[in-house]
Design an enzyme around this catalytic site. Structure first.
Site, PDB file in Angstrom:
ATOM      1  CD  GLN A 195      -2.575   1.123   2.738  1.00 20.13           C
ATOM      2  OE1 GLN A 195      -3.469   0.310   2.724  1.00 20.13           O
ATOM      3  NE2 GLN A 195      -2.379   1.927   3.768  1.00 20.13           N
ATOM      4  N   GLY A 196       0.547   2.204  -0.855  1.00 20.26           N
ATOM      5  CA  GLY A 196       1.326   3.444  -0.921  1.00 20.26           C
ATOM      6  C   GLY A 196       0.462   4.672  -0.689  1.00 20.26           C
TER       7      GLY A 196
ATOM      8  CB  SER B 184       2.219   7.330   4.712  1.00 20.20           C
ATOM      9  OG  SER B 184       1.150   7.077   5.571  1.00 20.20           O
TER      10      SER B 184
ATOM     11  CD  GLU C 142      -4.773   0.122   7.363  1.00 17.19           C
ATOM     12  OE1 GLU C 142      -4.949   0.818   6.346  1.00 17.19           O
ATOM     13  OE2 GLU C 142      -3.751   0.154   8.046  1.00 17.19           O
TER      14      GLU C 142
ATOM     15  CD  GLU D 282      -1.568  11.903  18.991  1.00 12.73           C
ATOM     16  OE1 GLU D 282      -1.207  11.240  17.995  1.00 12.73           O
ATOM     17  OE2 GLU D 282      -1.277  11.564  20.161  1.00 12.73           O
TER      18      GLU D 282
END
Lengths: 387, 416
Positions: B135-136, B138, B253, B384
């Site tokens: 998976q790409g 970030s 996910e 966060e």
């Protein structure tokens, strides 16, 4: 697979929410708080008569509705949210369950129909000066005398004791041969004592939480007939029944706590959207937003624990002794934390008498210590999973 | 309230159990050198021969693509069988999924958004693990603020040409394909100019570099895209629609482990409690009898049971096709912070001995787990960011002020 409420159960909850909003709003709660009794008689007649909530978990054979604990917690969440000043947990859960669990058929027929109708209010007197709800702390004695029993001792933190008609007293049987060297759980008897019995004296305790009444009950040579002993002594000790009822009541308190904690979150979120500082609603700042998110995490976790425990109670399965103290400890802690954060988010206004935030903080605290605090319940849990 | 899975699911459970009893070689764990907790899907499956072999056996026995339609090689079963499968796979100690990103992320995403051709082309090789995926999403400058990503894709005839950098790519070094987000229209507002592309990994325009993490090991990679190419039809859900498609992937996910999370943590906690029974405290008593440790273990037990109950609630919503809302974010905050705390508790129970590492900085699985837990409140959306999601989408609180947009109603800058 459906871990949630049915449409009918959701409807019951919805009815409870709107009825209590209309009839046990904060103005009404404050009015009742100011009275000595701390008892909303009017609300009580309506929830027991019109709505039949006091009959929920009592079987139909004894004049009840025969629902399970799942329906019960749907109502309890709303009672907790509204801070309803009525002896609901003590009469409709605690005392009802004790009678269902420990009484003879005749006794059930004698007490339950009136409790189901709300005509008779009952509670259980267990804790004493030590403020603990365990077998060890029971020092009040029951001495056989002819066809009677004579009860002596002092009970503390008898929830709704001042407004009750019948107090079910847990006492140590003086004739139990194994008392001296025996287990603290042995030789415990339960006695249904009408409050007008000579020698029984009730004093309301002035509590920080003015929405849940507690009493001291003095028993000086209180004479009751043999028929007042629940189960007539067929069981050598009533402790197993008491332990189970304490578990059920712990789940009930957890459900009330979930409702109260949710209300704290709702108040905080509403205020965070409306209150502006630095030209923006304070809820746009992460310091406040994340506090609210944390409250939701706690409320939902407490809710999951409570629903699971209620399911376990309804199934009457062997997980209850573990998940009941779990739910009580977690939900009570979550409630206290949410009530504190609610004051913090409101700032100065949250510290005033006029604002409702303190009512929830005080109720949270009284919920936390009732039946034993969270450390006590976690310790029970540790014992029961064999840790 | 009904916690029974139903007859069909239970008979599937029985079938899979029998199959596992006949086919699973439990000795596989002794043969591989575990660098991370093998039961943690996020850390990526261990690179071992048996994991591949087992995956092939599962495929041949018809235990892959359980919920996928038969026409794409799936089994056409319901989600409850998938849940049962994961539970039994975990309980039996079987290897984790070889092609996690294929089986549980891009596969379901293609079923939801892919064209007929894409489904036919990509789904069968995923099931056979002929094509492994990574998976790409970030990037170095687009972590929490994912929509500010800068990797761009430009049309060149029949192909997209991709330039940029991706980071924290699990299994980047073994994958054959990557599903990634790239900016295809720099003039569009941030969320709108993004497309979801499928790109082959084995080409000269793609460089993979391992990242050495604080554990000393390298499960994650950096991916450098320098003129990487993919066919123009390899865009999922339409050009400029990548953000929405990515949200679908992230939802998969976050819900993939609804009921297995608690199982995994229950086993782990049992091991920690066992250790507490066997380690002596200051007074010579087992640490499990220390009142403070007991309180902490009871609290940990409570949280694991809450995850179990929460899992049933989530599963109920999934089975009834209800919108999960912010539930995945709530669950993520709850388990990741629990795990960070409980692994700290485990370390403190072990005492100084627990801090001794092996030669060449070789860590025990327990030490790895403790350190790795620090990544769990970061990956998949930091704790966060999850709180922002909960606050804004769950509770309706107003958004945080932003410094990268014009103050009064102006168009978002693409920052490209």
């Amino acid at each position: 697979m459906h871990f949630g409420f049915t449409d009918e159960q959701e409807e019951l909850r919805g009815v409870a929410r709107s009825f209590l909003e209309a009839n046990s709003g904060s103005l009404r709660v404050r009015e009742v708080m100011e009275t000595n009794a701390g008892f909303d008689q009017q609300l009580w007649s309506r929830i027991s008569g019109e709505l039949g909530w006091t009959s929920l978990i009592i079987p139909e054979a004894y004049g009840g509705s025969g629902f399970t604990f799942v329906e019960m917690i749907a109502v309890l969440e709303e009672m907790g949210r509204a801070l309803a000043c009525v002896p609901f947990v003590s009469s409709a859960v605690l005392a009802s369950s004790v009678i269902m669990m420990a009484a003879t058929e005749t006794q059930k027929k004698e007490y339950l129909p009136a409790i189901a109708m709300g005509e008779s209010i009952a509670t259980v007197a267990l804790a004493e000066a030590s403020g603990r709800w365990d077998a060890q702390s029971i020092a009040t004695s029951a001495r056989p005398d002819g066809a009677d029993y004579v009860l002596s001792g002092t009970k503390m933190f008898v929830t709704d004791g001042t407004m009750s008609d019948v107090i079910i007293v847990a006492a140590r049987m003086a004739d139990a041969t194994d008392v001296a060297g025996g287990e603290p759980e042995s030789g415990i008897g339960l006695f249904a004592v009408p409050v007008e019995t000579p020698g029984l004296e009730r004093t309301g305790l002035s509590m920080m939480d003015q929405t849940r009444a507690q009493a001291e009950v003095n028993l000086s040579d209180v004479r009751v007939p043999e028929s007042a002993r629940l189960g007539l002594g067929e069981q050598s000790t009533a402790w197993p029944a008491i332990a189970k009822v304490l578990d059920l009541t712990a789940v009930a308190l957890a459900a009330e706590a979930v409702g109260g904690a949710q209300k704290c979150l709702d108040m905080s979120v509403a205020y965070a959207k409306e209150r502006e500082q630095f030209g923006r609603p304070i809820g746009s700042f992460q310091a406040i937003k994340h506090k609210c998110a944390d409250m939701l995490v706690l409320v939902e976790a407490a809710r999951s624990a409570t629903y699971y425990a209620a399911w376990s109670a309804a199934q009457d399965n062997d997980e209850l002794p573990v998940v009941a103290p779990l739910a009580k400890a977690y939900a009570a802690d979550a409630y206290t934390r949410c009530a504190q954060e609610n004051i913090q988010i409101h700032g100065g206004i949250g510290f005033t008498w006029e604002h409702d935030a303190h009512l929830y903080l005080k109720r949270a605290k009284s919920t936390e210590v009732l039946l034993g605090d969270s450390n006590y319940h976690r310790d029970l849990l540790a014992d029961r999973v064999g840790m | 309230m009904d916690l029974e899975y139903g007859e069909a699911a239970e008979s599937f459970r029985q079938r899979f159990r029998v199959w596992l009893a006949d086919n699973l070689d439990h000795s596989w764990r002794d043969k591989v050198e575990l660098t991370t907790d093998p039961d943690d899907p996020a850390s990526g499956p261990v690179d071992a021969e048996y994991v591949r072999e087992f995956d092939q056996m599962l495929f041949e026995a018809g235990f892959k693509g359980l919920t996928w339609p038969k026409e794409y090689g799936g089994q056409g079963l319901t989600r409850i069988e998938q849940v049962v499968f994961s539970e039994e796979q975990f309980r039996s100690g079987a290897p984790p999924a070889l092609n996690f990103f294929g089986d549980f992320l891009i596969g379901p995403t293609l079923l939801a958004w892919g064209s007929e051709d894409q489904k036919k082309r990509f789904l069968p090789p995923i099931l056979k693990s002929e094509e492994l995926w990574c998976q790409g999403f970030s990037e170095p400058n687009a972590g929490s603020d994912l929509a500010s990503l800068q990797t761009r894709a430009e049309r060149d005839g029949d192909e997209w040409v991709i330039t940029g950098q991706k980071v924290w790519t699990t299994l980047g070094h073994t994958a054959d394909w990557i599903f990634l987000l790239a900016r295809t229209d720099p003039d569009q507002p941030q969320h709108k100019g993004i497309s979801y592309l499928l790109v082959p990994m084995k080409q000269s325009g793609v460089q993979v570099r391992p990242i050495r993490q604080l554990t000393g090991t390298n499960e994650f990679n950096e991916i450098f895209l320098d003129g990487a190419r993919t066919q123009v039809e390899n865009v999922v859900g339409g050009v400029g629609n990548g953000w929405k498609v990515a949200m679908t992937t992230l939802a998969f996910e976050r819900s993939a482990t609804a009921t297995t999370q608690a199982l995994r943590y229950h086993q782990e906690l049992d091991r920690i409690i066992d250790e507490a029974r066997n380690v002596a405290g200051a007074d010579g008593q087992p640490k499990s009898q220390d009142p403070v440790v007991r309180q902490q273990l009871a609290q940990a037990y409570s949280q694991v049971m809450i995850m179990k109950a929460q899992g049933f609630r989530t599963l109920t919503s999934i089975l009834e096709d209800r919108d999960l809302g912010v539930t995945p974010s709530l669950n993520k905050i709850f388990w990741s912070e629990y795990h960070r705390w409980v692994t700290e508790l485990a370390m403190s129970i072990r005492g100084p001995q627990g801090c001794v590492v092996g030669d060449d900085y070789k860590l025990s699985v327990e030490q790895q787990t403790y350190l790795f837990a620090k990544s769990e409140t970061i990956w998949g959306g930091t704790a966060e960011i999850q709180r922002n999601i909960v606050g804004e989408r769950g509770l309706g609180l107003p958004k945080e002020p932003r410094a990268d947009r014009s103050p009064v109603g102006g168009r978002e800058s693409a920052r490209a």
